[in-house]
Design a protein around this motif. Structure first.
Motif, short mmCIF file in Angstrom:
data_model
loop_
_atom_site.label_atom_id
_atom_site.label_comp_id
_atom_site.label_asym_id
_atom_site.label_seq_id
_atom_site.Cartn_x
_atom_site.Cartn_y
_atom_site.Cartn_z
N ILE A 68 -3.77 2.70 4.80
CA ILE A 68 -2.60 1.66 4.28
C ILE A 68 -1.21 2.41 4.72
N ARG A 69 -1.21 3.59 4.10
CA ARG A 69 0.61 4.45 4.16
C ARG A 69 0.20 5.81 5.30
N GLU A 70 0.91 5.70 5.23
CA GLU A 70 1.45 7.32 6.46
C GLU A 70 0.60 8.11 6.89
N VAL A 292 5.71 -6.41 -6.43
CA VAL A 292 6.68 -7.71 -6.05
C VAL A 292 7.13 -7.04 -4.36
N GLN A 293 6.85 -5.63 -4.50
CA GLN A 293 7.81 -4.58 -3.53
C GLN A 293 9.39 -4.78 -3.57
N ALA A 294 10.03 -5.55 -3.91
CA ALA A 294 11.49 -5.20 -3.90
C ALA A 294 12.00 -6.24 -4.04
N SER A 330 2.99 -3.19 -11.11
CA SER A 330 3.74 -3.77 -9.99
C SER A 330 3.21 -2.76 -8.25
N ASP A 331 3.41 -2.89 -7.30
CA ASP A 331 3.49 -1.81 -5.68
C ASP A 331 5.55 -1.88 -5.69
N PHE A 332 6.02 -0.77 -5.52
CA PHE A 332 7.54 -1.34 -4.30
C PHE A 332 7.08 -0.78 -3.19
N TYR A 364 8.87 3.40 2.54
CA TYR A 364 8.86 2.65 4.46
C TYR A 364 8.09 3.67 4.84
N SER A 365 6.84 3.50 5.19
CA SER A 365 6.23 3.61 6.54
C SER A 365 6.46 2.76 7.35
N PRO A 366 6.81 3.27 8.89
CA PRO A 366 6.16 2.03 9.38
C PRO A 366 5.05 2.29 10.29
N1 5AD Z 1 5.17 1.48 4.05
C1 5AD Z 1 5.00 1.61 2.38
N2 5AD Z 1 3.94 0.95 1.58
C2 5AD Z 1 3.09 0.19 2.60
N3 5AD Z 1 1.94 -0.30 1.35
C3 5AD Z 1 1.63 -0.83 2.64
N4 5AD Z 1 2.48 -1.15 3.53
C4 5AD Z 1 3.08 -0.40 3.27
C5 5AD Z 1 4.19 0.58 4.56
N5 5AD Z 1 3.89 0.35 5.74
C6 5AD Z 1 2.24 -0.79 0.09
C7 5AD Z 1 2.80 -1.91 -0.61
C8 5AD Z 1 0.77 -2.08 -0.79
C9 5AD Z 1 0.21 -1.29 -1.14
C10 5AD Z 1 -1.16 -1.25 -1.65
O1 5AD Z 1 0.88 -0.05 -0.52
O2 5AD Z 1 3.47 -1.74 -1.59
O3 5AD Z 1 1.31 -3.18 -1.84
#
Ligand code: 5AD
Ligand code: SF4
Length: 469
Positions: A68-70, A292-294, A330-332, A364-366
């Motif tokens: 999911i992430r970096e 909600v993310q943002a 939540s996740d942000f 955020y990570s692409p």
């Molecule tokens: N970059 C950062 N955070 C992310 N998430 C998902 N993809 C990315 C990304 N590319 C986070 C979101 C999601 C959580 C499981 O991981 O907040 O809800």
């Protein structure tokens, strides 16, 4: 999904089952992976594999990965580097060690894993772990490793054995139950629709059977899992769609089951019947993880979230109207491409409006292959770092405030872990907080009433009392 899984040792606590071979499973990422690891273990039991927490003496090692992430893939490759040494030590003794890479990195990387790490014998995605016996057999034929990244999730659930009672007993009083997999929402930052595939709901009956098996083995708390769990629409056997709310109502009728939770949800799928379930079903815990993310509607649109900041706030108000003590999580994501200081302020504003009991926040990570990866206007790293810090300061303050607000209350706590200190037992409150108490070991596995005495950033302490307030 976002909660950290239990430590590896926990997953391997079931090693007591008589077995002549040993499997070590390392789980990365979300609860869905924790669940998948337990089910892989269920598939392996009839083959004579028992779990071990020591990779050194395992005959089979599975890395159940998360993408999911970096740097997810890099972490896996560096773990594989360490396993290469272990595998060659075993080979020097004339012994074999089979290495498998499962989960979302396996799905995303496929053949590439065999190319970069030739020690790997099997690469298989989240739709293929029921085929483990066959994959192991094929890998024993020597030669190049085998790859299975097929998708049909329904085949997987149909082929999985009902969890063995003995094993489930050893796993304790709380359990995850996967009801839904995959996602059709395509948030522009997220890899899940590509690694976990299209949204799929398990049939209602199959879920109920698994829930009954868990409760028969003593499970008191079930957390229903799905990447988009509230999009659940199982077929009820009579050709009708059964929503998550209907599933929750039906599960609540099972004697012996005390608590139901679900994670993780999308605001778009909080239907009226699910909102009502929060006030109608006592067994449904007053805790909701609703990312909600943002807080900026402009950014939410760029993320393709399909909700606005205002609609999210209204939604939470509606749920809280029926369940005023609802704790929110939540996740942000901070620093989504194009996020301005004003957009970020909107995130801080929504946090202040909602008041979260706990939350996860990320820079955020692409992720390659996702639409946002090619968006312009990346936010500089130092700005992301600074925004994340500011956001986490507010979220941490809210978490402490929520925990302190529980002092003096009496809460039911399901004691499902032993603490590090002598005589200490740990369990979860209805709001998912960890609560530490001193109690005789006989209380292990019990639901007890605890009067909360202290509230810290990450946990509560209290003393056992006889009645609730
Ligand atoms: N970059 C950062 N955070 C992310 N998430 C998902 N993809 C990315 C990304 N590319 C986070 C979101 C999601 C959580 C499981 O991981 O907040 O809800
Ligand atoms: Fe990813 Fe969005 Fe689906 Fe959640 S709803 S899994 S963030 S695409």
């Amino acid at each position: 999904m976002s909660k950290q899984p239990e430590p590896l040792e926990k997953l391997a606590e079931t090693a007591s089952i008589k077995a002549d071979k040993k499997v070590f499973i390392k789980t990365y990422g979300c609860q869905m992976n924790v669940y998948d690891s337990t089910r892989m273990s269920d598939v392996l039991t009839p083959m004579g594999y028992g779990e071990t927490s020591a990779p050194d003496d395992a005959d089979l090692i599975i890395l159940n990965t998360c993408h999911i992430r970096e740097k997810a893939a890099e972490k896996v490759y560096s773990d594989l580097g360490r396993l290469r040494i272990l595998k060659s030590k075993r080979a020097a003794k004339g012994e074999n060690m089979v290495i498998g890479v499962a989960g979302c990195v396996a799905q995303a990387e496929g053949e590439e894993i065999l190319r970069r790490a030739p020690i790997v014998d099997m690469v298989f995605g989240p739709g293929a772990y029921h085929k483990l016996p066959d994959l192991i057999k094929r890998s024993h034929n020597g030669g190049r490793g085998v790859v299975d990244t097929d998708f049909p999730i329904e085949d997987k659930f149909e082929s999985l054995p009902v969890p063995e009672k003995k094993k489930t007993l050893a796993r304790g009083k709380t359990a995850f139950l996967s009801v839904q997999e995959g996602c059709d929402k395509f948030c522009t930052f997220c890899v899940v629709p590509y690694t976990r595939g299209a949204e799929y709901s398990r049939p209602f009956r199959q879920v109920l059977d698994e829930a009954h098996a868990l409760v028969d083995a003593g499970v008191q708390e079930i957390t229903l899992l799905g990447q988009n769990v509230n999009a659940y629409h199982g077929e009820d056997g009579a050709g009708n769609d059964a929503s998550l709310a209907r599933l929750i109502h039906t599960l609540a009728d099972i004697d012996g089951l005390s608590r139901i939770r679900y994670v993780t949800s999308h605001p778009r799928d909080m239907t009226d019947d699910l909102i009502d379930a929060h006030s109608e079903v006592d067994k449904l815990m007053p805790y909701l993880h609703l990312p909600v993310q943002a807080g900026s509607t402009r950014i939410l649109q760029a993320m393709n979230r399909q909700h606005t900041a205002e609609s999210y706030v209204r939604l939470v108000e509606r749920i809280r109207a029926g369940r005023p003590d609802l704790a929110m999580s939540s996740d942000f994501i901070v620093g989504f491409p194009g996020e301005t200081e004003a957009d970020f302020q909107a995130t801080l504003d929504i946090v202040k409006e909602i008041k979260y009991a706990q939350a996860y926040s990320f820079k955020y990570s692409p992720r390659s292959g996702t639409p946002a990866a090619s968006h312009e206007n990346p936010v500089p790293e130092e700005v992301m770092v600074e925004r994340l810090k500011r956001l986490q300061t507010v979220l941490n303050e809210q978490q402490v405030a929520f925990n302190k607000s529980c002092i003096g209350k009496t809460l039911p706590v399901l004691l499902d872990r032993r603490g590090k200190r002598e005589g200490q037992l740990v369990g979860r409150s209805p709001y998912l907080q960890s609560v530490y108490i001193q109690a005789p070991d006989e209380a292990f596995g019990e639901m007890v009433n605890v009067e909360i005495e202290t509230g810290m950033a990450n946990s509560l302490t209290g003393r056992r009392v006889l009645e609730t307030t």
